[in-house]
Design a protein around this motif. Structure first.
Motif, PDB file in Angstrom:
ATOM      1  N   ASP A  75      67.823 159.010  54.882  1.00 18.53           N
ATOM      2  CA  ASP A  75      66.682 158.335  55.510  1.00 18.53           C
ATOM      3  C   ASP A  75      66.006 157.355  54.538  1.00 18.53           C
ATOM      4  N   ASP A  76      65.341 156.344  55.077  1.00 15.17           N
ATOM      5  CA  ASP A  76      64.513 155.411  54.296  1.00 15.17           C
ATOM      6  C   ASP A  76      65.263 154.822  53.112  1.00 15.17           C
ATOM      7  N   GLU A 132      65.945 150.960  61.052  1.00 14.67           N
ATOM      8  CA  GLU A 132      64.693 151.611  61.443  1.00 14.67           C
ATOM      9  C   GLU A 132      63.601 150.576  61.701  1.00 14.67           C
TER      10      GLU A 132
HETATM   11 MG    MG Z   1      62.974 156.743  58.030  1.00 10.43          MG
END
Ligand code: MG
Ligand code: C2E
Ligand code: MG
Ligand code: MG
Length: 274
Positions: A176-177, A234
């Motif tokens: 993620d991220d 995202e």
């Molecule tokens: Mg994220």
């Protein structure tokens, strides 16, 4: 006079510091009873296939409506939950709730659940995931665990081992991220992530004309493809961003453009439509 100014600003600083510490302490106390007071619930945000724009999965996002303080942002209370290790029991509840919700969805729609480092390193983590899958009857292949790069900071070996265990059960793991933490390409070599999630700061930056963001996105997509990993953009909010990330070769898209995080019933309505 100079002295007075200094002591005034010092005072101001101290006051805001105390106010912050006080707020944090209050939230911590409230968070301790949030679960048994039924103040927590999950929101689900759709992730679509970049080509067909069909919903392929939902990400479960924790929401807290405190009796005393009203809705509290995850950006505020997740760090408190992590520091106090409350994230361990809360995370177990999230895993059960998320799997239970997903078990009632059409068979090819998957669920992504965020997992913090503290949770992952807990000795009961793997058995609690298996417990959630067994109780809900959800096929392990339909569960994706989302972790950020920060999980590798304290004990990378144990973090990898825990992730390898859930992968052995049949679940997938997403990073993620990506690009916002202590990015190390070593983790990409070591862990077989199914998906790299491109942080929304790069997506918004590139769409806003930032050439560095665009170059980084391009490079990460190319790298992910070479590694046999998928990519999710995202924070996609506009048609322009959709077209841009599709052109870059992102496989999946998540963001307000396709749907905000919503309760389980609203999530289900998306299937009825398609
Ligand atoms: Mg994220
Ligand atoms: P994340 O896992 O990267 O989740 C994506 C965040 O971006 C969510 O914020 C989501 O509401 C927001 N978002 C999605 N699309 C858009 C968009 O188009 N524009 C904008 N501006 N924002 C968008 P949220 O729900 O506030 O969660 C923040 C973070 O808190 C999450 O980031 C995750 O790190 C953490 N978190 C949330 N739920 C959980 C949970 O159940 N467990 C754990 N351990 N962490 C969680
Ligand atoms: Mg996430
Ligand atoms: Mg985040």
């Amino acid at each position: 006079r100079a002295k007075e100014t200094r002591s005034n600003s010092h005072c101001r600083y101290e006051r805001s510091f105390h106010a912050q510490a006080e707020e944090r302490r209050k939230l911590e106390i409230a968070l301790r009873s949030a679960m048994k007071r039924d103040e927590l619930h999950l929101a689900f945000q759709p992730v679509v296939d970049a080509q067909s724009e069909a919903v392929v999965s939902f990400e479960a996002l924790l929401r807290w409506r405190s009796t005393e303080y009203g809705p509290v942002s995850p950006e505020k209370f997740i760090p408190i939950a992590e520091e106090t290790r409350l994230i361990v029991p809360i995370g177990e509840w999230i895993m059960h709730e998320a799997c239970k919700a997903a078990a009632s969805w059409p068979g090819d729609v998957r669920i992504a659940v965020n997992v913090s480092g503290e949770q992952l390193l807990d000795p009961n983590f793997v058995s609690s995931v298996i417990g959630a899958l067994t109780t809900s009857g959800l096929a392990p292949e339909r569960l994706e665990i989302e972790v950020t790069e920060s999980i590798f900071l304290s004990d990378a070996t144990r973090a990898c081992t825990a992730l390898e265990h859930v992968m052995a059960v049949g679940c997938t793991v997403a990073l993620d991220d990506f690009g916002t933490g202590y990015s190390s390409l070593g983790y990409l070599r070591r862990m077989r992530f199914s998906t790299i999630k491109l942080d929304r700061s790069f997506v918004n930056g590139a769409a806003g004309g930032n050439r560095e963001c665009l170059a980084i996105l391009q490079a990460v997509v190319t790298m992910a493809e070479s590694l046999g990993m998928s990519t999710t953009a995202e924070g996609v909010e506009t048609r322009r961003e959709v077209d841009m990330v599709r052109k870059l070769g992102c496989r999946k898209i998540q963001g307000y453009y396709f749907g905000k995080p919503a309760d389980a019933l609203a999530a289900q309505a998306l299937f009825a439509m398609s």
